[in-house]
Design a protein around this motif. Structure first.
Motif, PDB file in Angstrom:
ATOM      1  N   LYS A  15       0.889  -1.553  -0.074  1.00 16.87           N
ATOM      2  CA  LYS A  15      -0.100   0.246   0.063  1.00 16.87           C
ATOM      3  C   LYS A  15       0.680   0.998   0.258  1.00 16.87           C
ATOM      4  O   LYS A  15       1.711   0.986   0.620  1.00 16.87           O
ATOM      5  N   ASN A  16       0.831   1.846  -0.961  1.00 17.37           N
ATOM      6  CA  ASN A  16       1.365   3.121  -0.444  1.00 17.37           C
ATOM      7  C   ASN A  16       2.978   3.443  -0.864  1.00 17.37           C
ATOM      8  O   ASN A  16       3.489   3.923  -0.549  1.00 17.37           O
ATOM      9  N   GLU A  17       2.972   2.413  -2.054  1.00 16.79           N
ATOM     10  CA  GLU A  17       4.522   1.322  -2.519  1.00 16.79           C
ATOM     11  C   GLU A  17       6.037   1.732  -1.018  1.00 16.79           C
ATOM     12  O   GLU A  17       6.580   0.753  -1.511  1.00 16.79           O
ATOM     13  N   ASN A  18       5.434   1.786  -0.453  1.00 20.59           N
ATOM     14  CA  ASN A  18       5.991   1.733   1.374  1.00 20.59           C
ATOM     15  C   ASN A  18       5.449   0.805   2.311  1.00 20.59           C
ATOM     16  O   ASN A  18       5.839   1.052   3.092  1.00 20.59           O
ATOM     17  N   ARG A  19       4.643   0.696   2.335  1.00 17.13           N
ATOM     18  CA  ARG A  19       3.780  -0.057   3.708  1.00 17.13           C
ATOM     19  C   ARG A  19       3.020  -1.785   2.608  1.00 17.13           C
ATOM     20  O   ARG A  19       2.860  -1.892   1.956  1.00 17.13           O
ATOM     21  N   VAL A  20       3.244  -2.434   4.460  1.00 10.23           N
ATOM     22  CA  VAL A  20       2.596  -3.789   3.949  1.00 10.23           C
ATOM     23  C   VAL A  20       1.447  -3.927   4.720  1.00 10.23           C
ATOM     24  O   VAL A  20       1.399  -3.686   6.001  1.00 10.23           O
ATOM     25  N   VAL A  21       0.630  -4.045   4.128  1.00 13.39           N
ATOM     26  CA  VAL A  21      -1.390  -5.422   4.328  1.00 13.39           C
ATOM     27  C   VAL A  21      -0.822  -6.341   4.345  1.00 13.39           C
ATOM     28  O   VAL A  21      -1.376  -7.017   4.216  1.00 13.39           O
ATOM     29  N   ASP A  22      -1.575  -6.497   5.442  1.00 11.48           N
ATOM     30  CA  ASP A  22      -1.229  -7.959   6.587  1.00 11.48           C
ATOM     31  C   ASP A  22      -2.927  -8.873   5.568  1.00 11.48           C
ATOM     32  O   ASP A  22      -3.973  -7.673   6.483  1.00 11.48           O
ATOM     33  N   VAL A  23      -3.259  -9.812   5.192  1.00 10.30           N
ATOM     34  CA  VAL A  23      -4.712  -9.924   4.359  1.00 10.30           C
ATOM     35  C   VAL A  23      -4.578 -11.533   4.806  1.00 10.30           C
ATOM     36  O   VAL A  23      -4.895 -12.055   4.306  1.00 10.30           O
ATOM     37  N   SER A  24      -3.562 -12.118   5.320  1.00 13.05           N
ATOM     38  CA  SER A  24      -2.924 -13.573   5.629  1.00 13.05           C
ATOM     39  C   SER A  24      -4.903 -14.193   5.947  1.00 13.05           C
ATOM     40  O   SER A  24      -5.251 -15.771   5.628  1.00 13.05           O
ATOM     41  N   ASP A  25      -5.432 -13.516   7.119  1.00 10.31           N
ATOM     42  CA  ASP A  25      -7.008 -13.929   7.188  1.00 10.31           C
ATOM     43  C   ASP A  25      -8.257 -14.435   6.698  1.00 10.31           C
ATOM     44  O   ASP A  25      -9.015 -15.314   6.329  1.00 10.31           O
ATOM     45  N   THR A  26      -7.718 -13.629   5.239  1.00 12.00           N
ATOM     46  CA  THR A  26      -9.312 -13.758   4.245  1.00 12.00           C
ATOM     47  C   THR A  26      -8.504 -15.018   3.544  1.00 12.00           C
ATOM     48  O   THR A  26      -9.806 -15.741   3.113  1.00 12.00           O
ATOM     49  N   VAL A  27      -7.771 -16.308   4.171  1.00 16.19           N
ATOM     50  CA  VAL A  27      -7.522 -17.949   3.129  1.00 16.19           C
ATOM     51  C   VAL A  27      -7.621 -18.411   4.631  1.00 16.19           C
ATOM     52  O   VAL A  27      -6.955 -18.486   5.642  1.00 16.19           O
ATOM     53  N   SER A  28      -8.951 -19.036   4.317  1.00 18.54           N
ATOM     54  CA  SER A  28      -8.663 -20.189   5.307  1.00 18.54           C
ATOM     55  C   SER A  28      -8.164 -21.777   5.810  1.00 18.54           C
ATOM     56  O   SER A  28      -7.734 -21.466   5.083  1.00 18.54           O
ATOM     57  N   ALA A  29      -7.860 -21.616   6.725  1.00 24.79           N
ATOM     58  CA  ALA A  29      -7.229 -23.202   6.668  1.00 24.79           C
ATOM     59  C   ALA A  29      -5.631 -22.401   6.521  1.00 24.79           C
ATOM     60  O   ALA A  29      -4.810 -24.083   5.654  1.00 24.79           O
ATOM     61  N   ARG A  30      -5.358 -21.653   6.160  1.00 24.18           N
ATOM     62  CA  ARG A  30      -4.120 -21.158   5.959  1.00 24.18           C
ATOM     63  C   ARG A  30      -2.543 -22.307   5.874  1.00 24.18           C
ATOM     64  O   ARG A  30      -1.917 -22.620   5.523  1.00 24.18           O
ATOM     65  N   LYS A  31      -1.979 -22.326   7.213  1.00 24.44           N
ATOM     66  CA  LYS A  31      -0.962 -23.361   8.046  1.00 24.44           C
ATOM     67  C   LYS A  31      -1.305 -24.576   7.881  1.00 24.44           C
ATOM     68  O   LYS A  31      -0.469 -24.626   6.917  1.00 24.44           O
ATOM     69  N   ALA A  32      -2.648 -25.046   7.633  1.00 28.52           N
ATOM     70  CA  ALA A  32      -2.787 -26.710   6.711  1.00 28.52           C
ATOM     71  C   ALA A  32      -2.741 -27.025   5.494  1.00 28.52           C
ATOM     72  O   ALA A  32      -1.685 -27.363   4.735  1.00 28.52           O
ATOM     73  N   LYS A  33      -2.919 -25.550   4.862  1.00 33.21           N
ATOM     74  CA  LYS A  33      -2.932 -25.902   3.537  1.00 33.21           C
ATOM     75  C   LYS A  33      -1.009 -25.883   3.039  1.00 33.21           C
ATOM     76  O   LYS A  33      -0.750 -25.881   2.297  1.00 33.21           O
ATOM     77  N   GLY A  34      -0.661 -25.030   3.501  1.00 31.02           N
ATOM     78  CA  GLY A  34       1.098 -24.510   3.681  1.00 31.02           C
ATOM     79  C   GLY A  34       0.620 -23.751   2.234  1.00 31.02           C
ATOM     80  O   GLY A  34      -0.156 -22.727   1.586  1.00 31.02           O
ATOM     81  N   PRO A  35       2.664 -22.487   2.198  1.00 27.81           N
ATOM     82  CA  PRO A  35       2.918 -20.884   1.670  1.00 27.81           C
ATOM     83  C   PRO A  35       2.301 -21.541   0.306  1.00 27.81           C
ATOM     84  O   PRO A  35       1.434 -20.931  -0.299  1.00 27.81           O
ATOM     85  N   GLN A  36       2.326 -22.975  -0.500  1.00 24.37           N
ATOM     86  CA  GLN A  36       2.215 -22.187  -1.847  1.00 24.37           C
ATOM     87  C   GLN A  36       1.462 -22.497  -2.977  1.00 24.37           C
ATOM     88  O   GLN A  36       0.467 -22.157  -3.274  1.00 24.37           O
ATOM     89  N   ARG A  37       0.562 -24.064  -1.451  1.00 26.98           N
ATOM     90  CA  ARG A  37      -0.775 -24.027  -1.499  1.00 26.98           C
ATOM     91  C   ARG A  37      -1.838 -22.784  -1.660  1.00 26.98           C
ATOM     92  O   ARG A  37      -2.950 -22.531  -2.180  1.00 26.98           O
ATOM     93  N   VAL A  38      -1.361 -22.004  -0.511  1.00 23.61           N
ATOM     94  CA  VAL A  38      -2.203 -20.430  -0.237  1.00 23.61           C
ATOM     95  C   VAL A  38      -2.181 -20.240  -2.038  1.00 23.61           C
ATOM     96  O   VAL A  38      -3.013 -19.318  -1.652  1.00 23.61           O
ATOM     97  N   MET A  39      -0.544 -19.758  -2.324  1.00 25.28           N
ATOM     98  CA  MET A  39      -0.581 -18.642  -2.984  1.00 25.28           C
ATOM     99  C   MET A  39      -1.121 -18.736  -4.353  1.00 25.28           C
ATOM    100  O   MET A  39      -1.838 -18.256  -4.854  1.00 25.28           O
ATOM    101  N   GLU A  40      -1.128 -20.170  -4.488  1.00 22.19           N
ATOM    102  CA  GLU A  40      -1.961 -21.019  -6.222  1.00 22.19           C
ATOM    103  C   GLU A  40      -3.824 -20.717  -5.976  1.00 22.19           C
ATOM    104  O   GLU A  40      -3.893 -19.957  -6.151  1.00 22.19           O
ATOM    105  N   GLU A  41      -4.624 -20.772  -4.689  1.00 20.73           N
ATOM    106  CA  GLU A  41      -5.943 -20.474  -3.537  1.00 20.73           C
ATOM    107  C   GLU A  41      -6.460 -19.291  -4.276  1.00 20.73           C
ATOM    108  O   GLU A  41      -7.347 -18.515  -4.890  1.00 20.73           O
ATOM    109  N   ILE A  42      -4.856 -18.333  -3.717  1.00 21.15           N
ATOM    110  CA  ILE A  42      -5.382 -16.456  -3.771  1.00 21.15           C
ATOM    111  C   ILE A  42      -4.954 -16.587  -5.655  1.00 21.15           C
ATOM    112  O   ILE A  42      -5.874 -15.576  -6.462  1.00 21.15           O
TER     113      ILE A  42
END
Length: 303
Positions: A15-42
């Protein structure tokens, strides 16, 4: 939008080129899915996730980009492919004279701040980081026509194709396919942010010194051609990464202890470390122009 992974496998957007907004909670069961699968789902559900991300961005200011640890945006895609000799970077080259050909990179990609490991391979003449413009597949692609190919592109990501020069072998496994020899980041840039992917400046640095600086307009086989050709023979999946080749001018050696950086002009820079047990190698190697002889016993030797 720029999508990234950071800290403890969190998902963020810039956001605004120099800030990071955390949107992790929009993905359910994120830890169980694992990092690559989460990105694929997005990526697969981008229409839905984009709305969610935009809503959170209006509600939160985020944290400073400088205060987070960036991770590889696509840590282990099902395929990571790289184009072979795909730039018109010499007078004797033309699009018709260059092959539409690819090789596999290791899919265990290195993220910002990660380390490229250079192995002690006596026959290797030099190691070089090739800065490349890579695209990310957005939906399953098989037998895609060139006219429809861009519909299958989700976005773009800066990519280093690390090359081990001087080995004459039947495959690209050692020269191109070693573990940690693909670097990806700092983030995925969605397709709409780069309306013309064939007019982008790609830059790289080694230890802060400028190296490559070229425009993707010199790409021989453009992205639609590449995607159509590849999808004849492979099923491409959401999250797959295809590096489009490099303009060789500016390539220089890299050695253990160096840092390498890459940037699509004004779209974010990523830095990677270089380590490993290889002795220093500083040969001036420019493919097609200056290619020193391999050491005695080199080439098709046992690595």
């Amino acid at each position: 939008m720029k999508i990234l992974r950071f800290n403890d496998d969190r998902i963020g957007v810039i956001k605004n080129e120099n800030r990071v907004v955390d949107v992790s909670d929009t993905v359910s069961a994120r830890k169980a899915k694992g990092p690559q699968r989460v990105m694929e789902e997005i990526i697969e559900g981008w229409r839905k996730y984009r709305r969610r991300f935009e809503k959170i961005m209006t509600q939160q200011d985020g944290v400073p980009l400088s205060g987070v640890q960036l991770l590889c945006p696509l840590p282990r895609p099902s395929k990571c492919l790289a184009a072979f000799v795909n730039y018109v970077d010499r007078p004797d080259r033309s699009p018709d004279s260059l092959p539409n050909e690819y090789f596999y990179k290791s899919s265990d990609l290195v993220g910002p701040g990660g380390t490229v490991e250079l192995r002690d391979i006596p026959a290797a003449v030099v190691y070089q980081p090739e800065a490349e413009f890579a695209f990310v597949i957005g939906k399953t692609a098989k037998d895609v026509s060139e006219s429809k190919a861009m519909d299958y592109v989700f976005g773009y990501v800066p990519f280093f194709d690390v090359s081990t020069r001087g080995l004459v072998r039947r495959t690209q496994f050692i020269p191109k396919g070693q573990d940690s020899h693909g670097c990806c980041g700092p983030w995925i840039i969605t397709k709409d942010e780069i309306p013309d992917p064939h007019n982008v400046v790609v830059k790289s640095w080694t230890n802060g010194e400028p190296r490559q600086n070229y425009n993707t307009k010199f790409m021989a086989h453009k992205i639609p051609d590449q995607l159509a050709w590849l999808s004849r023979f492979l099923r491409l999946n959401p999250g797959d990464v295809i590096a489009t080749g490099t303009y060789h001018e500016g390539l220089r050696p890299m050695n253990s202890g160096d840092t390498i950086e890459i940037e699509f002009e004004n779209m974010g820079r990523a830095q990677f470390l270089v380590g490993g047990n290889s002795p220093r190698k500083d040969a001036d190697w420019l493919p097609g122009r200056n290619q020193p002889q391999a050491p005695d016993g080199g080439g098709m030797h046992r690595v």
